[in-house]
Design an enzyme around this catalytic site. Structure first.
Site, PDB file in Angstrom:
ATOM      1  N   LYS A 249      -0.994  -6.725  -9.672  1.00  0.00           N
ATOM      2  CA  LYS A 249      -1.996  -7.423  -7.868  1.00  0.00           C
ATOM      3  C   LYS A 249      -1.720  -5.883  -7.609  1.00  0.00           C
ATOM      4  O   LYS A 249      -0.721  -6.363  -6.288  1.00  0.00           O
ATOM      5  CB  LYS A 249      -2.387  -8.259  -7.610  1.00  0.00           C
ATOM      6  CG  LYS A 249      -3.420  -8.948  -7.341  1.00  0.00           C
ATOM      7  CD  LYS A 249      -3.642  -8.396  -5.418  1.00  0.00           C
ATOM      8  CE  LYS A 249      -2.748  -8.334  -4.650  1.00  0.00           C
ATOM      9  NZ  LYS A 249      -3.488  -7.422  -3.615  1.00  0.00           N
TER      10      LYS A 249
ATOM     11  N   PHE B 170       0.902  -1.398   0.005  1.00  0.00           N
ATOM     12  CA  PHE B 170      -0.279   0.042  -0.134  1.00  0.00           C
ATOM     13  C   PHE B 170       0.566   1.174  -0.010  1.00  0.00           C
ATOM     14  O   PHE B 170       0.274   2.723  -0.617  1.00  0.00           O
ATOM     15  CB  PHE B 170      -1.083   0.137   1.313  1.00  0.00           C
ATOM     16  CG  PHE B 170      -0.511   0.616   2.724  1.00  0.00           C
ATOM     17  CD1 PHE B 170      -0.642   1.753   2.344  1.00  0.00           C
ATOM     18  CD2 PHE B 170      -0.105  -0.261   3.368  1.00  0.00           C
ATOM     19  CE1 PHE B 170       0.612   2.338   3.912  1.00  0.00           C
ATOM     20  CE2 PHE B 170       1.145  -0.167   4.528  1.00  0.00           C
ATOM     21  CZ  PHE B 170       1.001   1.348   4.558  1.00  0.00           C
TER      22      PHE B 170
ATOM     23  N   GLU C 290      -4.820  -3.333  -2.277  1.00  0.00           N
ATOM     24  CA  GLU C 290      -6.322  -3.307  -1.787  1.00  0.00           C
ATOM     25  C   GLU C 290      -6.978  -2.282  -0.815  1.00  0.00           C
ATOM     26  O   GLU C 290      -8.271  -1.491  -1.217  1.00  0.00           O
ATOM     27  CB  GLU C 290      -7.186  -4.161  -1.138  1.00  0.00           C
ATOM     28  CG  GLU C 290      -6.819  -5.130  -0.440  1.00  0.00           C
ATOM     29  CD  GLU C 290      -5.831  -6.116   0.224  1.00  0.00           C
ATOM     30  OE1 GLU C 290      -4.607  -6.165  -0.828  1.00  0.00           O
ATOM     31  OE2 GLU C 290      -5.707  -7.020   0.387  1.00  0.00           O
ATOM     32  N   ARG C 291      -6.058  -1.504  -0.352  1.00  0.00           N
ATOM     33  CA  ARG C 291      -5.903  -0.901  -0.013  1.00  0.00           C
ATOM     34  C   ARG C 291      -6.103   1.048  -0.332  1.00  0.00           C
ATOM     35  O   ARG C 291      -7.057   1.970   0.259  1.00  0.00           O
ATOM     36  CB  ARG C 291      -4.871  -0.251   1.609  1.00  0.00           C
ATOM     37  CG  ARG C 291      -4.750  -1.585   2.877  1.00  0.00           C
ATOM     38  CD  ARG C 291      -4.444  -1.409   3.453  1.00  0.00           C
ATOM     39  NE  ARG C 291      -3.752  -2.832   3.766  1.00  0.00           N
ATOM     40  CZ  ARG C 291      -2.049  -2.786   4.242  1.00  0.00           C
ATOM     41  NH1 ARG C 291      -1.935  -1.522   5.185  1.00  0.00           N
ATOM     42  NH2 ARG C 291      -1.560  -3.770   4.627  1.00  0.00           N
TER      43      ARG C 291
ATOM     44  N   GLU D 238       9.335  -4.353  13.050  1.00  0.00           N
ATOM     45  CA  GLU D 238       9.186  -3.446  12.319  1.00  0.00           C
ATOM     46  C   GLU D 238       7.888  -1.904  12.754  1.00  0.00           C
ATOM     47  O   GLU D 238       6.300  -2.795  12.993  1.00  0.00           O
ATOM     48  CB  GLU D 238       8.670  -3.438  10.471  1.00  0.00           C
ATOM     49  CG  GLU D 238       8.958  -2.389   9.779  1.00  0.00           C
ATOM     50  CD  GLU D 238       8.709  -2.898   8.312  1.00  0.00           C
ATOM     51  OE1 GLU D 238       7.904  -4.064   7.620  1.00  0.00           O
ATOM     52  OE2 GLU D 238       8.888  -2.293   7.203  1.00  0.00           O
TER      53      GLU D 238
ATOM     54  N   SER E 277       4.945  -7.105   2.896  1.00  0.00           N
ATOM     55  CA  SER E 277       5.897  -7.248   4.624  1.00  0.00           C
ATOM     56  C   SER E 277       6.665  -8.303   4.064  1.00  0.00           C
ATOM     57  O   SER E 277       6.952  -9.469   3.914  1.00  0.00           O
ATOM     58  CB  SER E 277       4.999  -8.184   5.492  1.00  0.00           C
ATOM     59  OG  SER E 277       3.594  -8.536   5.172  1.00  0.00           O
TER      60      SER E 277
ATOM     61  N   CYS F 173       9.471   1.661   3.141  1.00  0.00           N
ATOM     62  CA  CYS F 173      11.085   0.407   3.798  1.00  0.00           C
ATOM     63  C   CYS F 173      12.062   1.421   3.792  1.00  0.00           C
ATOM     64  O   CYS F 173      12.654   1.109   4.574  1.00  0.00           O
ATOM     65  CB  CYS F 173      10.194  -0.235   2.615  1.00  0.00           C
ATOM     66  SG  CYS F 173      11.319   0.207   0.793  1.00  0.00           S
TER      67      CYS F 173
HETATM   68  P1  NAD Z   1       1.397  -6.920   3.122  1.00  0.00           P
HETATM   69  O1  NAD Z   1       2.511  -7.789   3.330  1.00  0.00           O
HETATM   70  O2  NAD Z   1       0.318  -6.208   3.744  1.00  0.00           O
HETATM   71  O3  NAD Z   1       0.583  -6.797   1.728  1.00  0.00           O
HETATM   72  C1  NAD Z   1       1.712  -6.896   0.599  1.00  0.00           C
HETATM   73  C2  NAD Z   1       0.849  -7.060  -0.745  1.00  0.00           C
HETATM   74  O4  NAD Z   1       0.685  -8.581  -0.080  1.00  0.00           O
HETATM   75  C3  NAD Z   1      -0.268  -6.797  -1.204  1.00  0.00           C
HETATM   76  O5  NAD Z   1      -1.291  -6.349  -2.690  1.00  0.00           O
HETATM   77  C4  NAD Z   1      -1.821  -7.590   0.029  1.00  0.00           C
HETATM   78  O6  NAD Z   1      -2.678  -7.951  -1.026  1.00  0.00           O
HETATM   79  C5  NAD Z   1      -0.942  -8.653  -0.174  1.00  0.00           C
HETATM   80  N1  NAD Z   1      -1.200  -9.702   0.804  1.00  0.00           N
HETATM   81  C6  NAD Z   1      -1.431  -9.684   2.143  1.00  0.00           C
HETATM   82  N2  NAD Z   1      -2.384 -10.807   2.909  1.00  0.00           N
HETATM   83  C7  NAD Z   1      -1.032 -11.719   2.072  1.00  0.00           C
HETATM   84  C8  NAD Z   1      -1.731 -12.983   1.937  1.00  0.00           C
HETATM   85  N3  NAD Z   1      -1.929 -13.514   3.698  1.00  0.00           N
HETATM   86  N4  NAD Z   1      -0.495 -14.081   1.301  1.00  0.00           N
HETATM   87  C9  NAD Z   1      -0.412 -13.864   0.267  1.00  0.00           C
HETATM   88  N5  NAD Z   1      -0.639 -12.102   0.256  1.00  0.00           N
HETATM   89  C10 NAD Z   1      -0.492 -10.970   0.711  1.00  0.00           C
HETATM   90  O7  NAD Z   1       2.393  -5.095   2.953  1.00  0.00           O
HETATM   91  P2  NAD Z   1       1.789  -3.536   2.967  1.00  0.00           P
HETATM   92  O8  NAD Z   1       1.072  -3.670   4.548  1.00  0.00           O
HETATM   93  O9  NAD Z   1       0.611  -3.373   2.248  1.00  0.00           O
HETATM   94  O10 NAD Z   1       2.976  -2.875   2.412  1.00  0.00           O
HETATM   95  C11 NAD Z   1       3.712  -2.451   3.921  1.00  0.00           C
HETATM   96  C12 NAD Z   1       4.756  -2.922   3.914  1.00  0.00           C
HETATM   97  O11 NAD Z   1       5.883  -3.317   2.963  1.00  0.00           O
HETATM   98  C13 NAD Z   1       6.142  -2.861   5.169  1.00  0.00           C
HETATM   99  O12 NAD Z   1       6.484  -4.040   5.763  1.00  0.00           O
HETATM  100  C14 NAD Z   1       7.267  -2.177   4.445  1.00  0.00           C
HETATM  101  O13 NAD Z   1       8.800  -2.534   4.222  1.00  0.00           O
HETATM  102  C15 NAD Z   1       7.548  -3.349   3.031  1.00  0.00           C
HETATM  103  N6  NAD Z   1       7.862  -2.636   1.558  1.00  0.00           N
HETATM  104  C16 NAD Z   1       8.826  -3.155   1.320  1.00  0.00           C
HETATM  105  C17 NAD Z   1       9.332  -2.234   0.825  1.00  0.00           C
HETATM  106  C18 NAD Z   1      10.529  -2.542   0.346  1.00  0.00           C
HETATM  107  O14 NAD Z   1      11.385  -2.479  -1.280  1.00  0.00           O
HETATM  108  N7  NAD Z   1      11.480  -3.756   0.388  1.00  0.00           N
HETATM  109  C19 NAD Z   1       9.375  -2.535   0.035  1.00  0.00           C
HETATM  110  C20 NAD Z   1       7.754  -1.153   0.403  1.00  0.00           C
HETATM  111  C21 NAD Z   1       7.487  -1.813   1.143  1.00  0.00           C
END
Ligand code: NAD
Length: 502
Positions: free
Chosen positions: A173, A149, A176-177, A383, A226, A281
């Site tokens: 994909k 998101f 969804e937020r 985090e 994450s 991140c």
């Molecule tokens: P998230 O892991 O909740 O979601 C990321 C994606 O995974 C979304 O598209 C979501 O729909 C999908 N998803 C959610 N739950 C899932 C599940 N159980 N099984 C499969 N797919 C699932 O992350 P977020 O809250 O949207 O974003 C924040 C996180 O992303 C933080 O941990 C941040 O550090 C990380 N991030 C990392 C980088 C990097 O380059 N390392 C960059 C930006 C964000």
């Protein structure tokens, strides 16, 4: 209520009976729209479309592919304000920050405009007598991106910019937020001249992610989110024989040496720890002053700077940062502050229970400063992803190198110093993927490459730059020999069926 649909084969694809997910306006605390969540049948449809267009796109010469990228770049620039406002209204980051989100993605599109130059292969003339060897990079076919998101414009563009320029079709994909900007980008991409179906957007949650990971016709998956989910995506995708790059969470440290320019550090920390409400991140949620005296001097300057931060609705032009993304995330951040306090941290500035006058239902968290944080605390190990800055005091330089190196995450790190030797040593020795020297958020420019180490990234190829090109292409190497006269095959005395010795 506004509905956000999938974008398949160049059209908004409605699925009225599908499950829906609410999209908040984090500033007002109200639901402003809904997005349809897709399933494997919907993905099949997108993949079938992608297959139809990908072959012709792959054989479109790179200069023509670059022209679409150039036109897309111009359209993004022309629509910057609209994209930033839409992004800001769903994410909560302030509009200027949202422009930065679009801009950093746009820079990858600019890099992708150079695809004719960067995708040239390698050639060796005369590797053996009359033998030449050359390699070419061919698209993998259909690529997919699963994005978080917190950067709904930049991260999709990191992925589809490189993947499509390299000759692939792409299925995105998004989170969804805040899914509206990714759909808008796909519309603009088509307006730029891309064939229908080359870039498609499917919405969803775990069900759609699993469908992508299991689909036999999707060759590569790029994920950012994450760490636990990144690891899961990496394992399941790889099990299915796909190439997978999966970027995860972070806990970036900012080392402050005794000789650092503390005014500069405080100014940088205000932006890097609290900007975008800490939902980056590459934020700096941990500051490591080296020596007790540095810690006290830094704290004296930090406290007033933090107290001056202005929190506002996302379209307040004077706000330093806006609300966090959802009510659940606000509750989670405040719970982490409780945990930190219970673990023994000193809550120097407390952002819990913050309420913005006139917007009491918004998801605001006040800036928080925690001191005397130690490495055994859960609130240090995990985090928090909010406007919370933790001070971990280091005894000396060696201790300061060890802290980020021994942390489970290894995305980014920064050192603030006037000593070139200390900076050089630090950069060489620290066990982290991206390093800033007097630069608080060292996100590499688009012609370098982005990627963390340890639990911040699974897989071995970074995002964008030449690494991105490598991820979205497979290399083919040709060893050729042209005998003098086609009918003489094998007629020079050698056996054409033996592997020639070079
Ligand atoms: P998230 O892991 O909740 O979601 C990321 C994606 O995974 C979304 O598209 C979501 O729909 C999908 N998803 C959610 N739950 C899932 C599940 N159980 N099984 C499969 N797919 C699932 O992350 P977020 O809250 O949207 O974003 C924040 C996180 O992303 C933080 O941990 C941040 O550090 C990380 N991030 C990392 C980088 C990097 O380059 N390392 C960059 C930006 C964000």
């Amino acid at each position: 209520m506004r509905q956000v649909h999938h974008f398949i084969d160049g059209e908004h694809h409605q699925t009225p009976d599908a499950r829906k997910h609410d999209i908040w306006n984090p500033s007002t605390g109200e639901v402003q729209a809904q997005v349809s969540l897709g399933d494997s049948a919907l993905l099949d449809r997108a993949v079938a479309t992608a297959k139809k267009v990908q072959g012709e796109w792959a054989t479109t010469n790179p200069q023509k592919r670059a022209r679409v990228m150039f036109a897309f770049k111009e359209l993004i620039e022309a629509n910057m304000q609209e994209l930033a406002e839409l992004l800001s209204s769903e994410h909560g980051k302030v509009v200027d920050d949202a422009k930065g989100d679009v801009q950093r993605g746009l820079e990858v599109i600019e890099y992708a405009c150079g695809i004719p130059q960067v995708s040239k292969g390698e050639h060796t003339l005369g590797a053996g007598t009359g033998i030449d060897v050359y390699s070419m990079r061919q698209p993998i076919g259909i690529g997919a991106g699963i994005t978080p998101f917190n950067f709904p414009a930049m991260i999709p563009m990191w992925m589809f910019g490189m993947a499509i320029a390299a000759g692939n079709a792409f299925i995105l994909k998004p989170s969804e937020r805040d899914p509206s900007v990714p759909v808008r980008l796909a519309e603009l991409f088509m307006e730029a001249g891309a064939p229908k179906g080359l870039l498609q957007v499917v919405h969803g949650d775990k069900e759609m992610v699993d469908a992508i990971l299991d689909h036999p016709d999707i060759a590569g998956v790029s994920f950012v989110g994450s760490s636990d989910i990144a690891h899961y995506v990496y394992r399941r995708g790889a099990d299915n024989g796909k190439r997978v790059q999966a970027m995860g969470g972070a806990k970036n440290h900012g080392i402050v040496m005794p000789d650092a320019d503390l005014d500069m550090v405080v100014n940088d920390l205000a932006g890097a720890a609290f900007g975008s409400a800490g939902e980056r991140c590459m934020a700096l949620p941990v500051v490591v002053p080296v020596g007790a005296d540095t810690a006290e001097r830094l704290k004296d300057k930090l406290i007033p700077a933090i107290e001056k931060l202005r929190i506002g609705v996302s379209n307040d032009p004077d706000a330093h940062y806006g609300p966090v993304v959802t009510p659940e995330h606000k509750a989670r951040i405040e719970k982490w502050i409780d945990t930190a306090e219970n673990e023994g941290s000193e809550v120097v500035v407390d952002g819990r229970g913050f309420s913005l006058q006139g917007h009491e239902k918004g998801f605001f968290v006040g800036p928080t400063l925690l001191d005397h944080v130690t490495t055994d605390m859960e609130s240090y190990k995990e985090e928090i992803f909010g406007p919370v800055l933790q001070i971990v005091r280091a005894d000396d330089f060696e201790h300061a190198v060890r802290l980020p190196s021994e942390h489970q995450y290894g995305n980014g790190v920064a050192i603030f110093t006037r000593n070139g030797h200390a900076a050089r040593e630090f950069a060489a020795r620290v066990d982290v993927g991206m390093v800033g020297i007097n630069v608080p958020i060292p996100v590499p420019v688009s012609y370098h490459t982005f990627g963390g180490w340890k639990r911040s990234a699974f897989g071995d190829t970074n995002q964008y730059g030449t690494e991105g090109l490598k991820f979205w292409t497979k290399v083919k190497t040709v060893t050729q020999r042209w005998p003098d006269g086609a009918s003489d095959l094998g007629g020079d005395g050698s056996n054409a069926f033996l592997i020639p010795t070079l």
